[in-house]
Design an enzyme around this catalytic site. Structure first.
Site, PDB file in Angstrom:
ATOM      1  N   LYS A  64      -1.633 -20.269 -33.407  1.00  0.00           N
ATOM      2  CA  LYS A  64      -2.597 -19.701 -32.461  1.00  0.00           C
ATOM      3  C   LYS A  64      -4.008 -20.212 -32.769  1.00  0.00           C
ATOM      4  O   LYS A  64      -4.722 -20.665 -31.867  1.00  0.00           O
ATOM      5  CB  LYS A  64      -2.537 -18.171 -32.564  1.00  0.00           C
ATOM      6  CG  LYS A  64      -3.099 -17.462 -31.375  1.00  0.00           C
ATOM      7  CD  LYS A  64      -2.950 -15.940 -31.533  1.00  0.00           C
ATOM      8  CE  LYS A  64      -1.513 -15.485 -31.387  1.00  0.00           C
ATOM      9  NZ  LYS A  64      -1.307 -14.103 -31.855  1.00  0.00           N
ATOM     10  N   ARG A 107      -6.024 -10.878 -34.485  1.00  0.00           N
ATOM     11  CA  ARG A 107      -4.719 -11.375 -34.054  1.00  0.00           C
ATOM     12  C   ARG A 107      -4.037 -12.163 -35.158  1.00  0.00           C
ATOM     13  O   ARG A 107      -4.660 -13.002 -35.801  1.00  0.00           O
ATOM     14  CB  ARG A 107      -4.902 -12.306 -32.846  1.00  0.00           C
ATOM     15  CG  ARG A 107      -5.850 -11.795 -31.809  1.00  0.00           C
ATOM     16  CD  ARG A 107      -6.169 -12.838 -30.753  1.00  0.00           C
ATOM     17  NE  ARG A 107      -5.004 -13.226 -29.970  1.00  0.00           N
ATOM     18  CZ  ARG A 107      -5.024 -14.204 -29.087  1.00  0.00           C
ATOM     19  NH1 ARG A 107      -6.126 -14.906 -28.895  1.00  0.00           N
ATOM     20  NH2 ARG A 107      -3.937 -14.503 -28.414  1.00  0.00           N
ATOM     21  N   GLY A 121       5.992 -11.577 -30.939  1.00  0.00           N
ATOM     22  CA  GLY A 121       5.999 -10.133 -31.111  1.00  0.00           C
ATOM     23  C   GLY A 121       6.308  -9.658 -32.518  1.00  0.00           C
ATOM     24  O   GLY A 121       6.481  -8.470 -32.756  1.00  0.00           O
ATOM     25  N   MET A 157       4.405  -9.887 -35.200  1.00  0.00           N
ATOM     26  CA  MET A 157       3.284  -9.431 -35.999  1.00  0.00           C
ATOM     27  C   MET A 157       2.374  -8.618 -35.108  1.00  0.00           C
ATOM     28  O   MET A 157       2.587  -8.517 -33.915  1.00  0.00           O
ATOM     29  CB  MET A 157       2.566 -10.642 -36.543  1.00  0.00           C
ATOM     30  CG  MET A 157       3.551 -11.666 -37.044  1.00  0.00           C
ATOM     31  SD  MET A 157       3.695 -11.650 -38.774  1.00  0.00           S
ATOM     32  CE  MET A 157       2.238 -12.535 -39.098  1.00  0.00           C
ATOM     33  N   ARG A 207       0.372 -22.972 -26.468  1.00  0.00           N
ATOM     34  CA  ARG A 207       1.218 -23.704 -27.418  1.00  0.00           C
ATOM     35  C   ARG A 207       2.277 -24.427 -26.606  1.00  0.00           C
ATOM     36  O   ARG A 207       2.478 -24.118 -25.431  1.00  0.00           O
ATOM     37  CB  ARG A 207       1.881 -22.739 -28.412  1.00  0.00           C
ATOM     38  CG  ARG A 207       2.910 -21.866 -27.740  1.00  0.00           C
ATOM     39  CD  ARG A 207       3.396 -20.733 -28.619  1.00  0.00           C
ATOM     40  NE  ARG A 207       3.846 -19.684 -27.715  1.00  0.00           N
ATOM     41  CZ  ARG A 207       3.963 -18.420 -28.017  1.00  0.00           C
ATOM     42  NH1 ARG A 207       3.645 -17.994 -29.203  1.00  0.00           N
ATOM     43  NH2 ARG A 207       4.381 -17.561 -27.132  1.00  0.00           N
ATOM     44  N   HIS A 211       9.919  -9.416 -23.722  1.00  0.00           N
ATOM     45  CA  HIS A 211      10.436  -9.686 -25.065  1.00  0.00           C
ATOM     46  C   HIS A 211      11.892 -10.132 -25.002  1.00  0.00           C
ATOM     47  O   HIS A 211      12.281 -11.148 -25.582  1.00  0.00           O
ATOM     48  CB  HIS A 211      10.297  -8.422 -25.922  1.00  0.00           C
ATOM     49  CG  HIS A 211      10.798  -8.605 -27.331  1.00  0.00           C
ATOM     50  ND1 HIS A 211      12.082  -8.308 -27.706  1.00  0.00           N
ATOM     51  CD2 HIS A 211      10.179  -9.088 -28.433  1.00  0.00           C
ATOM     52  CE1 HIS A 211      12.231  -8.589 -28.991  1.00  0.00           C
ATOM     53  NE2 HIS A 211      11.098  -9.065 -29.462  1.00  0.00           N
ATOM     54  N   SER A 244      38.536 -42.909 -43.740  1.00  0.00           N
ATOM     55  CA  SER A 244      37.927 -41.817 -42.993  1.00  0.00           C
ATOM     56  C   SER A 244      37.721 -40.682 -43.990  1.00  0.00           C
ATOM     57  O   SER A 244      38.683 -40.205 -44.592  1.00  0.00           O
ATOM     58  CB  SER A 244      38.848 -41.385 -41.851  1.00  0.00           C
ATOM     59  OG  SER A 244      38.239 -40.341 -41.149  1.00  0.00           O
ATOM     60  N   CYS A 255      35.647 -37.627 -40.637  1.00  0.00           N
ATOM     61  CA  CYS A 255      36.357 -36.826 -39.638  1.00  0.00           C
ATOM     62  C   CYS A 255      36.343 -35.334 -39.978  1.00  0.00           C
ATOM     63  O   CYS A 255      37.056 -34.557 -39.369  1.00  0.00           O
ATOM     64  CB  CYS A 255      37.774 -37.330 -39.454  1.00  0.00           C
ATOM     65  SG  CYS A 255      38.779 -37.209 -40.930  1.00  0.00           S
ATOM     66  N   TYR A 296      31.056 -44.583 -38.021  1.00  0.00           N
ATOM     67  CA  TYR A 296      31.138 -43.542 -37.005  1.00  0.00           C
ATOM     68  C   TYR A 296      31.341 -42.160 -37.624  1.00  0.00           C
ATOM     69  O   TYR A 296      31.724 -42.052 -38.785  1.00  0.00           O
ATOM     70  CB  TYR A 296      32.276 -43.836 -36.009  1.00  0.00           C
ATOM     71  CG  TYR A 296      33.665 -43.715 -36.617  1.00  0.00           C
ATOM     72  CD1 TYR A 296      34.331 -42.485 -36.642  1.00  0.00           C
ATOM     73  CD2 TYR A 296      34.308 -44.833 -37.159  1.00  0.00           C
ATOM     74  CE1 TYR A 296      35.591 -42.371 -37.216  1.00  0.00           C
ATOM     75  CE2 TYR A 296      35.565 -44.722 -37.731  1.00  0.00           C
ATOM     76  CZ  TYR A 296      36.200 -43.492 -37.759  1.00  0.00           C
ATOM     77  OH  TYR A 296      37.437 -43.372 -38.331  1.00  0.00           O
TER      78      TYR A 296
HETATM   79  P1  ADP Z   1       1.050 -12.190 -29.828  1.00  0.00           P
HETATM   80  O1  ADP Z   1       0.995 -13.201 -30.908  1.00  0.00           O
HETATM   81  O2  ADP Z   1       2.010 -11.112 -30.069  1.00  0.00           O
HETATM   82  O3  ADP Z   1       1.164 -12.838 -28.482  1.00  0.00           O
HETATM   83  P2  ADP Z   1      -1.763 -11.995 -29.411  1.00  0.00           P
HETATM   84  O4  ADP Z   1      -2.648 -12.129 -30.580  1.00  0.00           O
HETATM   85  O5  ADP Z   1      -1.613 -13.184 -28.550  1.00  0.00           O
HETATM   86  O6  ADP Z   1      -0.358 -11.450 -29.864  1.00  0.00           O
HETATM   87  O7  ADP Z   1      -2.325 -10.795 -28.573  1.00  0.00           O
HETATM   88  C1  ADP Z   1      -1.602 -10.215 -27.525  1.00  0.00           C
HETATM   89  C2  ADP Z   1      -2.433 -10.085 -26.305  1.00  0.00           C
HETATM   90  O8  ADP Z   1      -3.618  -9.389 -26.573  1.00  0.00           O
HETATM   91  C3  ADP Z   1      -2.907 -11.385 -25.716  1.00  0.00           C
HETATM   92  O9  ADP Z   1      -1.928 -11.993 -24.929  1.00  0.00           O
HETATM   93  C4  ADP Z   1      -4.069 -10.952 -24.885  1.00  0.00           C
HETATM   94  O10 ADP Z   1      -3.626 -10.472 -23.641  1.00  0.00           O
HETATM   95  C5  ADP Z   1      -4.638  -9.816 -25.701  1.00  0.00           C
HETATM   96  N1  ADP Z   1      -5.792 -10.299 -26.445  1.00  0.00           N
HETATM   97  C6  ADP Z   1      -5.831 -10.816 -27.673  1.00  0.00           C
HETATM   98  N2  ADP Z   1      -7.081 -11.188 -28.009  1.00  0.00           N
HETATM   99  C7  ADP Z   1      -7.851 -10.898 -26.947  1.00  0.00           C
HETATM  100  C8  ADP Z   1      -9.239 -11.073 -26.661  1.00  0.00           C
HETATM  101  N3  ADP Z   1     -10.065 -11.615 -27.531  1.00  0.00           N
HETATM  102  N4  ADP Z   1      -9.673 -10.651 -25.464  1.00  0.00           N
HETATM  103  C9  ADP Z   1      -8.820 -10.114 -24.569  1.00  0.00           C
HETATM  104  N5  ADP Z   1      -7.527  -9.924 -24.775  1.00  0.00           N
HETATM  105  C10 ADP Z   1      -7.032 -10.328 -25.956  1.00  0.00           C
HETATM  106 MG    MG Z   2       0.025 -14.085 -27.691  1.00  0.00          MG
END
Ligand code: ADP
Ligand code: MG
Ligand code: MG
Length: 907
Positions: free
Chosen positions: A28, A99, A108, A110, A356, A472, A790, A857, A877
């Site tokens: 990220k 984050r 999801g 963390m 990503r 999810h 083989s 084989c 092979y």
């Molecule tokens: P995950 O890794 O589980 O996707 P994120 O860190 O991407 O978690 O956060 C989940 C959501 O929180 C993001 O998709 C976004 O919608 C919201 N979010 C995170 N940071 C910000 C921010 N700086 N401003 C607004 N929304 C945010």
């Molecule tokens: Mg995210």
């Protein structure tokens, strides 16, 4: 540890990282930096490195390394300057998100905290700045809720219940209908919950003068606790489980991103969403995703509100949509791949929060790779390298048999392709328990969350009643290659009572009822629908034909029947590397085999039995050689211990005792007793290491003689018909060269005799399986009398380690893996010691006979990693089960490409 850089800035005019730094900044953080470098609208912030997380764990108890606090303060000051606002400022506060973000995406897994920096004072500042008390109080209550759940370990249901109570009291049904005063009241109620439920021992810093725990008002404390919570989330149970499942190392750590907040919940011109630059389910070039207006953060993926498809965005927020499409194009050009993104629109202005290279189904991966080659974006080599062999497996997933009439009871979104049949279960734990009993299940949930992973892993397929294609359940199922149907709204799931009602009907699905789901179409059916193997797409053939251009390793199939041979050919096998003959001795032929074994050497009974077998075996070979016309077919002469074809002596004993009691005919009884004595004399203490393989050929020359005769006859007859049969005769389990010398002579004599009889000239190569260490280390001797080797790596693994496969897999392998005594199951991926024997066998064999053909084989021939090893060793092979032939072709190409200098462009 002074001098280590632990924090990197991004956005707002100064960015220190880039997309290649994901092992430092996490995926990220690295991609946020990259987007900022590209000049895309990214809210500024800073990233604390993954290594810092591991430093945190290095002390006991875990603690921030020295100097980290200062470095964070410095970067926070820079962020405050970029934003022109201060964290916790009572009149105009900066709010941030905290984050997580590991080097590999862990959807999801963390925890993320939004709206950090709010307290009783700064919430007033936010009201003044935005003139929007409802928004401010909503943000504050969300912050308390998330922070308390993630950082302070408060049960999230307590907050949800408080919201539900509030809605009941106001007589409204959705959160959106609660007003500013309601949100303010909820905030107060949430603080009460914190005071009641947070343990003073665990968080002494939060205990106030009155002795009660209070929600932290100090924003620095908020930030520090939140960062620490992200560090700690690296080791939470679901993260550890996910890493184990995905084979991600535990010592990578997670980065922490602290980022200025932007708000998708500021009214109807604000929105939040997720998207893909192409369709991740089938690869179509289109804008794909979901969004929600006036919403924040996880609202989209949580399945709480009904999302809108991204294709509707231009109708709702045209300018932001146009900018988003431009961003999509730039991201694809930059990453040269399909990207997924998270975005927020604040009062009409687009902000990018994440990107990503996106996960996709196998079908989509193939289509995208082929399209991108056609668009000139990537080379064919890159296309071939981008498809993971394991992904191809997904494509070979079964589908509903199109000939079956089905009556869907519900329809949901086609979230992850493939069809599955199983008993309905309503919890992750039930799925795991059922799997342990060998039952096949479909996990039925309202929506899944990371705690459901073990159950999703255990289930054949997943069915949810809520959530979109980016929920999810959908994301995780696609990653696992499991069929999933999501958002089947007609289902009213009552998980507590383990049932689901189909709304508007009286159909009830109870635990244990068999259901079928089709993740390709979204259909749910009561009962078991017959499944069929799918037809593969043109993209599949295109990518594999490219793979064939690059690979040097041949790929054959292991096939014992004409049906398997046909399948192998269809999947691109260049021959049969192992045709076992023992199954040809089973079924109705078993009786003939028994009388042959039990007859005396040279007796007329044995001759008669052999004649019958000769006739049927000739027919078997005729069919297989005809199917594989023009391609080599390696036939292995009889290999298993003979008594496998005989009756169980214990059962026979019981039969004799019963017959005796019933006053059976004395002659009949005597015959049975003779039979028992004979079988008893053949029982071995350790059959795996007993009278089998070429040892049978030495002990019962007539059996091998008959088999060679059948092979030669079939081949000669086809030649007469103008066909091109290419049999090769393989003698199993040779340990000393003299075994092969003896049997080769006998074999050649029979071939010559038959070819003379039939008046057809034919030369059939004779080779051996190398499956004993003695054979591998004396391969120079053996190679001198063999046309091919083989490597039977299944038996070679057993005999090298000295353990029997069934026993270790059932009994001690799990423990060995857990304790890291073995890194992996040596029957799945070739072990380094066994690989050394293969390498030595190849080298010695070729020294003695430079024309020696070399193959594998064992089942390792279909394991991508082992294929790399075999490529490196220089085999001619690999041979594997027909379904794995495409994987092996792809893996062989990737092995060849990995050895080349990269960057060459020969489109
Ligand atoms: P995950 O890794 O589980 O996707 P994120 O860190 O991407 O978690 O956060 C989940 C959501 O929180 C993001 O998709 C976004 O919608 C919201 N979010 C995170 N940071 C910000 C921010 N700086 N401003 C607004 N929304 C945010
Ligand atoms: Mg995210
Ligand atoms: Mg063997």
């Amino acid at each position: 540890m002074a001098g280590i850089k632990r924090v990197y800035a991004f956005g707002g005019g100064r960015t220190e990282g880039n997309k290649d730094m994901k092992f430092i900044l996490g995926g990220k953080g690295a991609n946020l930096a990259e987007m900022a470098n590209m000049g895309l609208p990214v809210p500024p912030g800073f990233t604390i490195t993954c290594q810092t997380c591991m430093e945190y764990y290095a002390s006991n108890p875990p603690a921030f390394p020295e100097g980290l606090d200062e470095e964070i303060s410095e970067y926070l000051a820079e962020l405050e300057q970029k934003m022109g606002k201060r964290l916790g400022d009572p009149s105009d506060p900066l709010l941030v998100s905290v984050r997580s973000g590991a080097p590999f995406s862990m959807p999801g897994m963390m925890d993320t905290i939004l709206n950090l920096g709010l307290n009783d004072e700064s919430v007033q500042g936010l009201i003044e700045q935005t003139n929007n008390p409802r928004f401010a109080w909503d943000s504050y209550r969300r912050f308390i809720q998330m922070f308390s759940k993630v950082v302070l370990d408060v049960d999230g249901d307590l907050f949800e219940n408080a919201i539900t109570e509030m809605k009941l009291a106001r007589g409204v049904s959705s959160d959106a209908e609660l007003d500013a005063d309601d949100m303010k009241e909820l905030t107060a109620r949430f603080k009460e919950i914190v005071a009641e439920h947070v343990s003073a021992e665990a968080f002494p810093a939060l205990v106030g003068p009155d002795g009660r725990v209070a929600f932290p008002q100090d924003v620095q404390t908020q930030l520090r606790l939140a960062i620490e919570a992200v560090f700690r989330s690296w080791m939470n149970e679901r993260a550890v489980y996910y890493r184990k499942m995905e084979k991600i190392p535990d010592d990578l750590g997670t980065a922490v991103n602290v980022q200025a907040m932007v708000f998708g919940n500021k009214g109807e011109t604000s929105a939040t969403g997720v998207g893909f630059t192409r369709n991740p389910a089938d690869g179509t070039k289109e804008y794909y995703g979901d969004f929600l207006t006036n919403a924040q953060g996880e609202d989209v993926v949580a399945g709480i509100r009904h999302t809108q498809p991204l294709s509707d965005l231009p109708k709702v927020l045209p300018e932001a949509a146009e900018e988003l499409w431009r961003v999509f194009e730039r991201l694809e050009a930059e990453y040269r791949d399909m990207c997924d993104i998270e975005f927020t629109i604040e009062q009409g202005k687009l902000w990018m929060l994440q990107t990503r290279v996106g996960k996709r189904t196998a079908r989509a991966a193939l289509k995208i790779a082929v399209d991108m080659v056609n668009e000139g974006m990537i080379t064919r080599e890159e296309a071939v390298q981008r498809i993971s062999p394991a992904q191809l497996d997904q494509l070979l997933h079964p589908q509903f048999d199109p000939k079956t009439q089905i009556e869907p009871i519900a329809k949901g979104l086609n979230a992850s392709p493939g069809a599955a049949v199983g008993e309905a279960v309503f919890s992750s734990a039930d799925a795991v328990a059922a799997k342990a009993q060998g039952r096949k299940v479909i996990l039925v949930r309202w929506e899944t969350n990371p705690d459901d992973l073990p159950g999703m892993d255990a289930a054949e397929g997943i069915l949810t009643s809520h959530g979109g294609k980016t929920s999810h359940a959908a994301v995780v199922a696609r990653g696992m290659g499991k069929p999933a149907v999501c958002g089947a709204e007609k289902l009213a799931i009552d998980a507590e009572n383990k049932l689901a009602r189909v709304k508007g009907t009286d159909v009830v699905i109870r635990e244990g009822d068999v259901i079928s789901i089709d993740g390709t179409t979204g259909v749910v059916v009561l009962g078991a629908v017959p499944l069929v193997e799918p037809e593969v797409s043109g993209d599949f053939d295109t990518v594999l034909s490219w793979a064939d251009e690059f690979r040097t390793l041949g790929v054959r199939a292991n096939a014992d029947t004409p049906a398997d041979a046909t399948l192998g050919r269809k999947f691109g096998a260049e021959g049969i590397g192992l045709c076992r003959t023992e199954h040809m001795f089973l079924g109705e032929r078993k009786a003939i085999v028994q009388s042959m074994i039990l007859a005396d050497d040279g007796s007329p009974e044995r001759a008669a039995a052999l004649d019958k077998l000769l006739a049927v075996q000739t027919q078997d070979f005729l069919e297989i050689f005809a199917t594989m016309d023009g391609l080599p077919v390696t036939v292995r002469l009889l290999d298993p211990p003979l008594h496998e074809f005989l009756d169980d002596p214990r059962a026979l004993e019981v039969e004799i005792v019963r017959a005796e009691a019933a006053g059976a005919d004395p002659d009949e009884l005597a015959a049975k007793r003779r039979l028992l004595a004979q079988i008893d004399s053949m029982v071995e203490a350790n059959p795996m290491l007993g009278l089998r393989g070429c040892r049978l050929g030495i002990m019962f020359p007539e059996i091998y003689g008959m088999q060679v005769r059948a092979i030669t006859r079939a081949a000669c007859q086809l030649k007469k018909e103008g066909k091109d049969p290419r049999p090769e005769i393989m003698i199993p389990l040779v340990s000393v060269v003299t075994e092969l010398e003896t049997l080769r002579k006998e074999t050649e004599a029979v071939v010559e005799e038959v070819s003379r009889e039939m008046g057809v000239k034919i030369a059939i190569p004779v080779g051996t399986m190398i499956e004993l260490p003695r054979a591998a280390v004396t391969a120079d001797r053996i190679g001198a009398v063999a046309d091919f080797f083989s490597f039977g790596t299944n038996d070679l693994t057993q005999t090298t380690f000295g353990f029997s496969r069934d026993d270790i897999e059932a009994k001690f392998l799990p423990r060995y893996l857990e304790r890291k005594i073995l890194a992996r199951n040596p029957f799945e991926t070739i072990d380094e010691g066994v690989a050394k024997l293969v390498e030595m066998g190849c080298r010695l064999g070729r020294e003695a006979n430079e024309k020696l053909k070399l193959g594998v084989c064992g089942e390792h021939g279909g394991d991508p990693e082992s294929v790399h090893t075999f490529h490196r060793i220089g085999l001619d092979y690999v041979s594997c089960s027909p379904y794995r032939v495409p994987l092996a072709r792809l893996a062989a190409a990737q092995a060849a490409l990995a050895g080349r200098v990269s960057g060459s462009d020969n489109r």
